[in-house]
Design a protein around this motif. Structure first.
Motif: not given
Length: 385
Positions: A329-347
């Motif tokens: 979240s924008l406050e820093g709490g962990e919501i989830a984990r997942g496999l990202v569909a883009y490289d960091a530079i594109d994200a």
């Protein structure tokens, strides 16, 4: 023996599975002369079509390309050099795809050819691409016919047997059952050809050292083939949440025979494909970055939706497509984990933007989700640890 359960009513039923991988070996499908066993294939496809018509997704892992190509190229029965085997595979793959396509078309089923290498199932980016392709084919009710791509694979980078490939395909496709059709009824306490007193094992609740010893043991001369590769396949399949079955494929209608009670060996899984995948994403993979999202995106994910770029407000870390990332979240709490569909530079470039803008921003048409819901594990569901 704890591994043996002889109660028939305790065994699974093939028709109850939702997504089934069926592995077919060369000797079942192809004559020693290189010709096709047409009657056997027709009977098997009848069985497959029955399960398919009942609503199951079916994937076929089929050997036979090299055997068929060997016959076409008149290479005889001698051992082949690597280049000869690859040439035979390139000829045989066309023939193999044709016979499966024609056989399935007789039941109004679309066949699709998928050729995989070891890297396609082991390297995460390629794994995700292959998983997406298989998922799309199954959504269209096609039957993927899969083989190792022997035209390019070499000894150092190949499975070398379709038992383990079938198990990996099962994990990749989130199958809940993997069927290995063999020339034997299943697992015995010892090789039955050598030990007349060997007992049949109808169900294996868990793979133990005792079970491995029945197959020859990891260090034995049998460990490069035969039953040991099937036990190794069972480890892969069951850890991915799938039940695995070894059945005699030399009979006509082998799948119908299993449904009618012919003996076979079942290897049970302690989980389901969904829970096994969530545990892998949430508890095994090391996160490589962080996506901070707004409350709208967080609410959508809690409701079972995918994470879209529009909801991402901040991107941190250096990650590649297919890596695990933490969603906060924008406050820093962990919501989830997942496999990202883009490289960091594109994200970074598409964060906060509409999915319809992705192609204009990146110059290519990427996936509309930055993390698909199938690749997302919410905090608090027990899979993150």
């Amino acid at each position: 023996m704890a591994a043996v359960n002889s109660k028939r009513n305790a065994l699974p039923k093939l028709e109850n599975f939702r997504r089934i991988v069926v592995k077919v070996g060369s000797s079942l499908l192809v004559e020693k002369t290189g010709g096709l066993k047409e009657a056997w294939l027709k009977a098997l496809v009848d069985d497959v079509a029955t399960l398919h018509k009942a609503g199951a997704d079916i994937l076929v892992v089929s050997s036979g390309a090299i055997a068929m190509g060997r016959g076409v190229l008149k290479l005889g029965r001698r051992p082949l050099e690597l280049e000869e085997a690859q040439a035979a595979a390139s000829v045989g793959q066309i023939a193999l795809a044709r016979v499966w396509a024609e056989a399935l078309a007789g039941h109004g089923i679309i066949a699709a050819q998928v050729l995989l290498t070891y890297g396609d199932t082991e390297e995460r980016r390629r794994y995700l691409n292959a998983r997406a392709t298989l998922g799309t084919l199954l959504a269209h009710r096609a039957i993927p016919v899969i083989n190792e791509n022997d035209t390019v694979a070499t000894q150092e980078i190949r499975y070398g047997d379709n038992d383990r490939l079938a198990a990996r395909v099962g994990t990749m496709a989130s199958a809940d059952c993997v069927v290995l059709l063999s020339d034997i009824d299943g697992l015995f306490t010892a090789p039955p050809q050598k030990d007349p007193g060997a007992a049949f094992v109808p169900v294996v609740p868990r793979i133990t050292a005792e079970i491995e010893a029945m197959a020859g043991g990891a260090a034995s001369e049998l460990s490069r083939g035969g039953m040991m590769t099937k036990i190794e396949a069972a480890k892969i399949a069951t850890s991915g949440g799938a039940t695995m079955l070894i059945a005699n494929g030399t009979v006509e209608h082998p799948l119908r025979s299993v449904r009618e009670g012919r003996r076979c060996s079942w290897f049970l899984s302690p989980s389901t494909p969904v829970t096994a995948r969530k545990r892998w994403i949430g508890g095994t993979l090391e996160p490589r970055g962080t996506l901070s999202v707004d409350e709208g995106a967080a609410s959508a994910m809690r409701a079972g939706k995918s994470l879209l770029p529009a909801g991402v407000r901040r991107v941190e870390g250096s990650f590649n497509r297919g890596d695990c990332v933490v969603v906060r979240s924008l406050e820093g709490g962990e919501i989830a984990r997942g496999l990202v569909a883009y490289d960091a530079i594109d994200a970074v470039q598409i964060a906060g933007r509409s999915t319809r803008d992705i192609e204009a921003i990146l110059g290519y048409s990427g996936r509309k989700e930055i993390i698909h819901r199938d690749d997302l594990v919410m905090s608090g569901d027990g899979a993150i640890g």
